[in-house]
Write a protein that holds these residues in place. Structure first.
Motif, PDB file in Angstrom:
ATOM      1  N   VAL A  48       1.198  -1.540   0.257  1.00 49.30           N
ATOM      2  CA  VAL A  48      -0.307  -0.256   0.159  1.00 49.30           C
ATOM      3  C   VAL A  48       0.345   1.130   0.400  1.00 49.30           C
ATOM      4  CG1 VAL A  48      -1.781   1.450   1.311  1.00 49.30           C
ATOM      5  CG2 VAL A  48      -2.521  -1.027   1.035  1.00 49.30           C
ATOM      6  N   LEU A  49       2.306   1.313   0.606  1.00 50.49           N
ATOM      7  CA  LEU A  49       2.713   2.492   0.883  1.00 50.49           C
ATOM      8  C   LEU A  49       3.215   2.261  -0.384  1.00 50.49           C
ATOM      9  CD1 LEU A  49       4.394   2.062   4.312  1.00 50.49           C
ATOM     10  CD2 LEU A  49       2.534   3.704   4.118  1.00 50.49           C
ATOM     11  N   ALA A  50       4.354   1.163  -1.104  1.00 52.11           N
ATOM     12  CA  ALA A  50       4.498   1.613  -2.135  1.00 52.11           C
ATOM     13  C   ALA A  50       3.180   1.979  -3.379  1.00 52.11           C
ATOM     14  CB  ALA A  50       4.649   0.233  -2.849  1.00 52.11           C
ATOM     15  N   ILE A  51       2.394   1.728  -2.932  1.00 51.84           N
ATOM     16  CA  ILE A  51       1.054   2.824  -3.848  1.00 51.84           C
ATOM     17  C   ILE A  51       1.507   4.427  -3.740  1.00 51.84           C
ATOM     18  CG2 ILE A  51      -0.925   2.581  -5.458  1.00 51.84           C
ATOM     19  CD1 ILE A  51      -0.873  -0.956  -4.394  1.00 51.84           C
ATOM     20  N   ALA A  52       1.103   4.160  -2.395  1.00 52.24           N
ATOM     21  CA  ALA A  52       1.372   5.522  -2.345  1.00 52.24           C
ATOM     22  C   ALA A  52       2.284   6.344  -2.312  1.00 52.24           C
ATOM     23  CB  ALA A  52       0.783   6.079  -0.938  1.00 52.24           C
ATOM     24  N   ALA A  53       3.685   6.041  -2.821  1.00 48.61           N
ATOM     25  CA  ALA A  53       4.492   6.657  -3.183  1.00 48.61           C
ATOM     26  C   ALA A  53       4.419   7.543  -4.698  1.00 48.61           C
ATOM     27  CB  ALA A  53       6.063   6.327  -3.237  1.00 48.61           C
ATOM     28  N   GLY A  54       3.357   7.136  -5.669  1.00 44.88           N
ATOM     29  CA  GLY A  54       2.670   7.438  -6.832  1.00 44.88           C
ATOM     30  C   GLY A  54       2.633   9.160  -6.405  1.00 44.88           C
ATOM     31  N   PHE A  55       2.204   9.672  -5.053  1.00 44.90           N
ATOM     32  CA  PHE A  55       1.522  10.437  -5.101  1.00 44.90           C
ATOM     33  C   PHE A  55       3.133  11.398  -5.082  1.00 44.90           C
ATOM     34  CE2 PHE A  55      -2.081   8.483  -3.017  1.00 44.90           C
ATOM     35  CZ  PHE A  55      -2.930   9.412  -3.594  1.00 44.90           C
ATOM     36  N   LEU A  56       4.173  10.807  -5.448  1.00 42.82           N
ATOM     37  CA  LEU A  56       5.531  11.445  -5.236  1.00 42.82           C
ATOM     38  C   LEU A  56       6.051  11.171  -6.660  1.00 42.82           C
ATOM     39  CD1 LEU A  56       6.874  10.935  -1.544  1.00 42.82           C
ATOM     40  CD2 LEU A  56       6.068  12.965  -2.129  1.00 42.82           C
ATOM     41  N   VAL A  57       6.067  10.239  -7.003  1.00 46.44           N
ATOM     42  CA  VAL A  57       6.289   9.915  -8.202  1.00 46.44           C
ATOM     43  C   VAL A  57       5.562   9.021  -9.226  1.00 46.44           C
ATOM     44  CG1 VAL A  57       8.449   8.582  -9.399  1.00 46.44           C
ATOM     45  CG2 VAL A  57       8.911   9.996  -7.564  1.00 46.44           C
ATOM     46  N   PRO A  58       4.598   9.301  -9.362  1.00 46.08           N
ATOM     47  CA  PRO A  58       4.080   9.177 -10.705  1.00 46.08           C
ATOM     48  C   PRO A  58       3.486   7.813 -11.062  1.00 46.08           C
ATOM     49  CG  PRO A  58       3.995  11.485 -11.075  1.00 46.08           C
ATOM     50  CD  PRO A  58       4.779  10.621 -10.620  1.00 46.08           C
ATOM     51  N   THR A  59       4.962   7.158 -11.792  1.00 47.56           N
ATOM     52  CA  THR A  59       5.055   6.050 -11.872  1.00 47.56           C
ATOM     53  C   THR A  59       4.676   4.853 -10.401  1.00 47.56           C
ATOM     54  OG1 THR A  59       6.826   7.029 -13.952  1.00 47.56           O
ATOM     55  CG2 THR A  59       7.041   4.513 -12.814  1.00 47.56           C
ATOM     56  N   MET A  60       5.249   5.188  -9.667  1.00 47.79           N
ATOM     57  CA  MET A  60       5.315   4.387  -8.856  1.00 47.79           C
ATOM     58  C   MET A  60       3.481   4.163  -8.339  1.00 47.79           C
ATOM     59  SD  MET A  60       8.522   3.741  -7.840  1.00 47.79           S
ATOM     60  CE  MET A  60       7.477   2.664  -5.715  1.00 47.79           C
ATOM     61  N   ALA A 118       2.101  -5.261  -5.728  1.00 48.60           N
ATOM     62  CA  ALA A 118       1.262  -5.810  -4.860  1.00 48.60           C
ATOM     63  C   ALA A 118       0.393  -6.895  -6.111  1.00 48.60           C
ATOM     64  CB  ALA A 118       0.060  -4.433  -5.103  1.00 48.60           C
ATOM     65  N   ALA A 119      -0.035  -7.127  -7.438  1.00 49.75           N
ATOM     66  CA  ALA A 119      -0.366  -7.796  -7.853  1.00 49.75           C
ATOM     67  C   ALA A 119       0.961  -9.353  -6.949  1.00 49.75           C
ATOM     68  CB  ALA A 119      -0.710  -7.427  -8.992  1.00 49.75           C
ATOM     69  N   LEU A 120       2.021  -8.843  -7.953  1.00 49.87           N
ATOM     70  CA  LEU A 120       2.998 -10.246  -8.034  1.00 49.87           C
ATOM     71  C   LEU A 120       2.977 -10.869  -6.109  1.00 49.87           C
ATOM     72  CD1 LEU A 120       6.134  -8.289  -9.089  1.00 49.87           C
ATOM     73  CD2 LEU A 120       4.794 -10.587  -9.938  1.00 49.87           C
ATOM     74  N   TRP A 121       2.583  -9.766  -5.066  1.00 47.26           N
ATOM     75  CA  TRP A 121       2.328  -9.971  -3.927  1.00 47.26           C
ATOM     76  C   TRP A 121       1.507 -11.119  -3.409  1.00 47.26           C
ATOM     77  CZ3 TRP A 121       5.492 -10.366   0.917  1.00 47.26           C
ATOM     78  CH2 TRP A 121       4.853 -10.275   1.750  1.00 47.26           C
ATOM     79  N   ILE A 122       0.386 -10.689  -3.794  1.00 50.33           N
ATOM     80  CA  ILE A 122      -0.834 -11.318  -3.687  1.00 50.33           C
ATOM     81  C   ILE A 122      -0.644 -12.785  -3.925  1.00 50.33           C
ATOM     82  CG2 ILE A 122      -3.325 -11.511  -4.138  1.00 50.33           C
ATOM     83  CD1 ILE A 122      -3.461  -8.501  -3.666  1.00 50.33           C
ATOM     84  N   THR A 123      -0.188 -12.831  -5.729  1.00 45.52           N
ATOM     85  CA  THR A 123       0.018 -14.066  -6.259  1.00 45.52           C
ATOM     86  C   THR A 123       1.043 -15.033  -6.188  1.00 45.52           C
ATOM     87  OG1 THR A 123      -0.454 -12.593  -8.618  1.00 45.52           O
ATOM     88  CG2 THR A 123       0.223 -14.947  -8.631  1.00 45.52           C
ATOM     89  N   ALA A 124       1.608 -14.606  -5.186  1.00 44.85           N
ATOM     90  CA  ALA A 124       3.457 -15.270  -4.503  1.00 44.85           C
ATOM     91  C   ALA A 124       2.384 -15.916  -2.959  1.00 44.85           C
ATOM     92  CB  ALA A 124       4.114 -14.345  -4.254  1.00 44.85           C
ATOM     93  N   ILE A 125       1.645 -14.899  -2.530  1.00 42.24           N
ATOM     94  CA  ILE A 125       0.943 -15.673  -1.282  1.00 42.24           C
ATOM     95  C   ILE A 125       0.279 -17.213  -2.023  1.00 42.24           C
ATOM     96  CG2 ILE A 125      -0.696 -15.125   0.535  1.00 42.24           C
ATOM     97  CD1 ILE A 125       0.668 -12.660   1.007  1.00 42.24           C
ATOM     98  N   PHE A 126      -1.168 -16.613  -2.975  1.00 44.68           N
ATOM     99  CA  PHE A 126      -1.744 -17.851  -3.133  1.00 44.68           C
ATOM    100  C   PHE A 126      -1.457 -18.558  -3.802  1.00 44.68           C
ATOM    101  CE2 PHE A 126      -4.610 -13.623  -1.995  1.00 44.68           C
ATOM    102  CZ  PHE A 126      -5.217 -14.773  -1.147  1.00 44.68           C
ATOM    103  N   VAL A 127      -0.299 -18.680  -4.878  1.00 44.18           N
ATOM    104  CA  VAL A 127       0.173 -19.571  -5.542  1.00 44.18           C
ATOM    105  C   VAL A 127       1.562 -20.859  -5.405  1.00 44.18           C
ATOM    106  CG1 VAL A 127       1.677 -20.011  -7.496  1.00 44.18           C
ATOM    107  CG2 VAL A 127      -0.225 -18.141  -7.884  1.00 44.18           C
TER     108      VAL A 127
END
Length: 122
Positions: free
Chosen positions: A83-95, A103-112
């Motif tokens: 969530v914090l990494a996504i919120a860093a997008g307010f400083l650098v939009p690419t984030m 976040a998608a990789l994180w969720i995938t890693a847990i469930f897969v």
């Protein structure tokens, strides 16, 4: 132990494959958010103290969380980092994009990992 307690305990079971995959995601994310610092300073004009605090702070959190993945609370910390990494997008939009990818990789890693290890343990 009641059935609900057993299900709750099963939900928080940490498997070796899950630890490996999640640690890989957090390790790569640490590199990306660490490199966020010079990008924020040079291209977005973010003050160096803010950029270093956010970029290096998130990188250190990623490494710490990766080291604690034997414990279930580290997965909560890892989710907060996403969530914090996504919120860093307010400083650098690419984030916004990069944070969503991690976040998608994180969720995938847990469930897969849980699904694969559940199949192989039967």
């Amino acid at each position: 132990m009641t059935r609900a307690e057993g299900e709750r305990r099963e939900m928080f079971t940490v498997t070796p494959g899950m630890r490996r995959l999640c640690a890989s995601v957090l390790g790569m994310e640490a590199i990306v958010v660490g490199l966020f610092t010079p990008v924020a300073i040079n291209t977005q004009g973010v003050p160096p103290t803010v950029a270093v605090t956010v970029g290096i702070g998130l990188a250190v959190l990623c490494v710490l969380a990766a080291g604690m993945l034997k414990r279930p609370f580290a997965y909560i910390l890892g989710s907060v980092i996403q969530v914090l990494a996504i919120a860093a997008g307010f400083l650098v939009p690419t984030m916004f994009f990069l944070g969503a990818v991690f976040a998608a990789l994180w969720i995938t890693a847990i469930f897969v990992a849980r699904r694969v290890e559940g199949v192989t343990s039967r």
